[in-house]
Scaffold this motif. Structure first.
Motif, PDB file in Angstrom:
ATOM      1  N   THR A  34       0.886  -1.151  -0.180  1.00 29.50           N
ATOM      2  CA  THR A  34       0.189  -0.002  -0.082  1.00 29.50           C
ATOM      3  C   THR A  34       0.850   1.317  -0.045  1.00 29.50           C
ATOM      4  OG1 THR A  34      -1.818  -1.189   1.032  1.00 29.50           O
ATOM      5  CG2 THR A  34      -1.783   1.158   1.206  1.00 29.50           C
ATOM      6  N   LYS A  35       1.836   1.134   0.690  1.00 32.49           N
ATOM      7  CA  LYS A  35       2.850   2.367   0.676  1.00 32.49           C
ATOM      8  C   LYS A  35       3.394   2.803  -0.776  1.00 32.49           C
ATOM      9  CE  LYS A  35       6.996  -0.076   2.074  1.00 32.49           C
ATOM     10  NZ  LYS A  35       7.720  -0.247   3.151  1.00 32.49           N
ATOM     11  N   GLU A  36       3.367   1.832  -1.351  1.00 35.07           N
ATOM     12  CA  GLU A  36       3.965   2.077  -2.915  1.00 35.07           C
ATOM     13  C   GLU A  36       2.582   2.290  -3.975  1.00 35.07           C
ATOM     14  OE1 GLU A  36       7.083   2.145  -3.664  1.00 35.07           O
ATOM     15  OE2 GLU A  36       7.579   1.736  -1.683  1.00 35.07           O
ATOM     16  N   LEU A  37       1.531   2.268  -3.648  1.00 36.21           N
ATOM     17  CA  LEU A  37       0.337   2.090  -4.447  1.00 36.21           C
ATOM     18  C   LEU A  37       0.147   3.430  -5.350  1.00 36.21           C
ATOM     19  CD1 LEU A  37      -2.408   0.720  -5.185  1.00 36.21           C
ATOM     20  CD2 LEU A  37      -3.344   1.640  -3.396  1.00 36.21           C
ATOM     21  N   LEU A  38       0.353   4.667  -4.848  1.00 34.12           N
ATOM     22  CA  LEU A  38       0.103   5.737  -5.749  1.00 34.12           C
ATOM     23  C   LEU A  38       1.328   5.688  -6.790  1.00 34.12           C
ATOM     24  CD1 LEU A  38      -0.949   8.681  -3.269  1.00 34.12           C
ATOM     25  CD2 LEU A  38      -2.280   7.291  -5.058  1.00 34.12           C
ATOM     26  N   SER A  39       2.302   5.428  -6.466  1.00 39.68           N
ATOM     27  CA  SER A  39       3.629   5.372  -7.417  1.00 39.68           C
ATOM     28  C   SER A  39       3.313   4.388  -8.298  1.00 39.68           C
ATOM     29  CB  SER A  39       4.778   5.132  -6.520  1.00 39.68           C
ATOM     30  OG  SER A  39       5.880   4.702  -7.612  1.00 39.68           O
ATOM     31  N   PHE A  40       2.737   3.295  -8.164  1.00 41.48           N
ATOM     32  CA  PHE A  40       2.473   2.158  -9.012  1.00 41.48           C
ATOM     33  C   PHE A  40       1.298   2.595  -9.736  1.00 41.48           C
ATOM     34  CE2 PHE A  40      -0.222  -1.129 -10.450  1.00 41.48           C
ATOM     35  CZ  PHE A  40       0.827  -2.224 -10.864  1.00 41.48           C
ATOM     36  N   ILE A  41       0.443   3.136  -9.435  1.00 41.42           N
ATOM     37  CA  ILE A  41      -0.669   3.724 -10.357  1.00 41.42           C
ATOM     38  C   ILE A  41       0.026   4.759 -11.286  1.00 41.42           C
ATOM     39  CG2 ILE A  41      -2.794   5.133 -10.441  1.00 41.42           C
ATOM     40  CD1 ILE A  41      -3.596   3.660  -7.699  1.00 41.42           C
ATOM     41  N   GLY A  42       0.663   5.485 -10.678  1.00 41.45           N
ATOM     42  CA  GLY A  42       1.202   6.581 -11.718  1.00 41.45           C
ATOM     43  C   GLY A  42       2.148   6.032 -12.897  1.00 41.45           C
ATOM     44  N   ASP A  43       2.907   4.932 -12.433  1.00 36.27           N
ATOM     45  CA  ASP A  43       3.722   4.200 -13.546  1.00 36.27           C
ATOM     46  C   ASP A  43       2.754   3.560 -14.428  1.00 36.27           C
ATOM     47  OD1 ASP A  43       5.961   5.277 -12.547  1.00 36.27           O
ATOM     48  OD2 ASP A  43       6.261   3.192 -11.394  1.00 36.27           O
ATOM     49  N   TYR A  44       1.448   2.894 -13.986  1.00 35.14           N
ATOM     50  CA  TYR A  44       0.578   2.330 -14.751  1.00 35.14           C
ATOM     51  C   TYR A  44       0.035   3.301 -15.811  1.00 35.14           C
ATOM     52  CZ  TYR A  44      -3.281  -1.120 -16.254  1.00 35.14           C
ATOM     53  OH  TYR A  44      -4.233  -1.702 -17.015  1.00 35.14           O
ATOM     54  N   LEU A  45      -0.497   4.207 -15.284  1.00 34.54           N
ATOM     55  CA  LEU A  45      -0.992   5.243 -16.089  1.00 34.54           C
ATOM     56  C   LEU A  45      -0.153   5.815 -17.131  1.00 34.54           C
ATOM     57  CD1 LEU A  45      -2.936   7.189 -13.539  1.00 34.54           C
ATOM     58  CD2 LEU A  45      -3.923   5.708 -15.008  1.00 34.54           C
ATOM     59  N   LYS A  46       1.483   5.727 -17.037  1.00 31.89           N
ATOM     60  CA  LYS A  46       2.032   6.118 -18.075  1.00 31.89           C
ATOM     61  C   LYS A  46       1.939   5.297 -19.337  1.00 31.89           C
ATOM     62  CE  LYS A  46       5.532   7.882 -15.149  1.00 31.89           C
ATOM     63  NZ  LYS A  46       6.721   7.677 -14.364  1.00 31.89           N
ATOM     64  N   ASN A  47       1.450   4.150 -19.222  1.00 30.49           N
ATOM     65  CA  ASN A  47       1.237   3.069 -20.460  1.00 30.49           C
ATOM     66  C   ASN A  47       0.091   2.829 -20.789  1.00 30.49           C
ATOM     67  OD1 ASN A  47       4.247   2.749 -20.479  1.00 30.49           O
ATOM     68  ND2 ASN A  47       3.725   1.436 -18.735  1.00 30.49           N
ATOM     69  N   GLU A  48      -1.021   2.937 -19.771  1.00 31.05           N
ATOM     70  CA  GLU A  48      -2.426   2.561 -20.114  1.00 31.05           C
ATOM     71  C   GLU A  48      -3.262   3.831 -19.970  1.00 31.05           C
ATOM     72  OE1 GLU A  48      -3.242  -0.156 -21.343  1.00 31.05           O
ATOM     73  OE2 GLU A  48      -1.496  -1.427 -21.056  1.00 31.05           O
ATOM     74  N   LYS A  49      -4.554   4.010 -20.582  1.00 33.44           N
ATOM     75  CA  LYS A  49      -5.405   4.926 -20.301  1.00 33.44           C
ATOM     76  C   LYS A  49      -6.415   4.401 -19.183  1.00 33.44           C
ATOM     77  CE  LYS A  49      -6.684   7.811 -23.713  1.00 33.44           C
ATOM     78  NZ  LYS A  49      -7.299   8.201 -25.020  1.00 33.44           N
ATOM     79  N   VAL A  50      -6.768   5.069 -18.296  1.00 33.82           N
ATOM     80  CA  VAL A  50      -7.817   4.627 -17.290  1.00 33.82           C
ATOM     81  C   VAL A  50      -8.934   5.788 -17.197  1.00 33.82           C
ATOM     82  CG1 VAL A  50      -7.952   4.207 -14.929  1.00 33.82           C
ATOM     83  CG2 VAL A  50      -6.213   3.265 -15.870  1.00 33.82           C
ATOM     84  N   GLU A  51     -10.191   5.145 -17.461  1.00 39.55           N
ATOM     85  CA  GLU A  51     -11.305   6.103 -17.232  1.00 39.55           C
ATOM     86  C   GLU A  51     -11.924   6.338 -15.936  1.00 39.55           C
ATOM     87  OE1 GLU A  51     -15.858   5.205 -18.287  1.00 39.55           O
ATOM     88  OE2 GLU A  51     -14.491   5.067 -20.140  1.00 39.55           O
ATOM     89  N   ARG A  52     -11.566   5.473 -15.222  1.00 36.78           N
ATOM     90  CA  ARG A  52     -12.070   5.826 -13.482  1.00 36.78           C
ATOM     91  C   ARG A  52     -11.453   4.492 -12.649  1.00 36.78           C
ATOM     92  NH1 ARG A  52     -17.200   6.905 -13.569  1.00 36.78           N
ATOM     93  NH2 ARG A  52     -17.149   6.891 -15.798  1.00 36.78           N
ATOM     94  N   PHE A  53     -11.396   5.008 -11.208  1.00 37.60           N
ATOM     95  CA  PHE A  53     -10.871   4.009 -10.389  1.00 37.60           C
ATOM     96  C   PHE A  53     -12.251   3.490  -9.649  1.00 37.60           C
ATOM     97  CE2 PHE A  53      -7.179   7.375 -10.152  1.00 37.60           C
ATOM     98  CZ  PHE A  53      -6.488   6.315 -10.672  1.00 37.60           C
ATOM     99  N   VAL A  54     -12.245   2.275  -9.297  1.00 37.84           N
ATOM    100  CA  VAL A  54     -13.406   1.741  -8.486  1.00 37.84           C
ATOM    101  C   VAL A  54     -12.459   1.227  -7.149  1.00 37.84           C
ATOM    102  CG1 VAL A  54     -15.194  -0.138  -8.035  1.00 37.84           C
ATOM    103  CG2 VAL A  54     -14.803   0.937 -10.336  1.00 37.84           C
ATOM    104  N   VAL A  55     -13.072   1.737  -6.090  1.00 36.41           N
ATOM    105  CA  VAL A  55     -12.482   1.278  -4.763  1.00 36.41           C
ATOM    106  C   VAL A  55     -13.259   0.592  -3.877  1.00 36.41           C
ATOM    107  CG1 VAL A  55     -11.272   2.098  -2.749  1.00 36.41           C
ATOM    108  CG2 VAL A  55     -10.796   3.350  -4.826  1.00 36.41           C
ATOM    109  N   GLY A  56     -13.033  -0.283  -3.341  1.00 36.31           N
ATOM    110  CA  GLY A  56     -13.766  -1.199  -2.520  1.00 36.31           C
ATOM    111  C   GLY A  56     -14.291  -0.590  -1.421  1.00 36.31           C
ATOM    112  N   LEU A  57     -15.746  -0.860  -1.093  1.00 37.50           N
ATOM    113  CA  LEU A  57     -16.344   0.037   0.306  1.00 37.50           C
ATOM    114  C   LEU A  57     -16.760  -0.957   1.193  1.00 37.50           C
ATOM    115  CD1 LEU A  57     -17.765   2.636   1.299  1.00 37.50           C
ATOM    116  CD2 LEU A  57     -19.733   1.783  -0.230  1.00 37.50           C
ATOM    117  N   PRO A  58     -15.835  -1.216   2.381  1.00 31.53           N
ATOM    118  CA  PRO A  58     -16.334  -2.028   3.330  1.00 31.53           C
ATOM    119  C   PRO A  58     -17.250  -1.756   4.305  1.00 31.53           C
ATOM    120  CG  PRO A  58     -14.314  -0.925   3.766  1.00 31.53           C
ATOM    121  CD  PRO A  58     -14.703  -0.545   2.454  1.00 31.53           C
ATOM    122  N   LYS A  59     -18.322  -2.879   4.367  1.00 28.60           N
ATOM    123  CA  LYS A  59     -19.453  -2.304   5.144  1.00 28.60           C
ATOM    124  C   LYS A  59     -19.602  -3.463   6.118  1.00 28.60           C
ATOM    125  CE  LYS A  59     -22.090   0.420   1.717  1.00 28.60           C
ATOM    126  NZ  LYS A  59     -23.337   0.366   0.964  1.00 28.60           N
TER     127      LYS A  59
END
Length: 136
Positions: A34-59
């Protein structure tokens, strides 16, 4: 079209799943610390187009937010700040971990592999994304 990226956010590690470009199929991508998550997403977005994020909602079962939602809210603020043009949607994630383990059992996966929490998180993210896709 662009992909949809789903996150099964956790305190230690986060499972990530992604759709194909036509947004028909949800597939597990990986699990990252998790501490590397934003960095990973940034790297991923350099190569792929992402329209939206879906984040789990724990209930909880009574539909109130679970304790882990308190960890997710600060992350959502950071995610929005880092990638302001990509909208974030939430998807109920109740039972995804249990369903992930159950699917591993049904697929004949060995017990040692089923104990791999990173793989469980990745499959959970895939289930969150598939549930999101099924809403439409």
């Amino acid at each position: 079209m662009a992909r949809i990226l789903a996150l099964d956010y956790g305190k230690v590690r986060t499972g990530i799943a992604v759709t194909d470009e036509l947004q028909l199929i949800a597939s597990g991508l990986t699990t990252v610390e998790t501490k590397e998550l934003l960095s990973f997403i940034g790297d991923y977005l350099k190569n792929e187009k992402v329209e939206r994020f879906v984040v789990g909602l724990p209930k909880q079962m009574d539909n109130t937010p679970s304790e882990s939602e308190a960890l997710i809210q600060p992350f959502l603020k950071k995610l929005t700040a880092a990638f302001p043009k990509i909208p974030i949607e939430r998807q109920d994630e109740r039972f995804t971990s249990k369903m992930a383990v159950q699917s591993m059992v049904q697929s004949g996966m060995k017990k040692k592999k089923r104990q791999d929490k990173a793989l469980v998180d990745e499959i959970s993210a895939t289930l969150i994304l598939q549930a999101y896709l099924n809403r439409f």
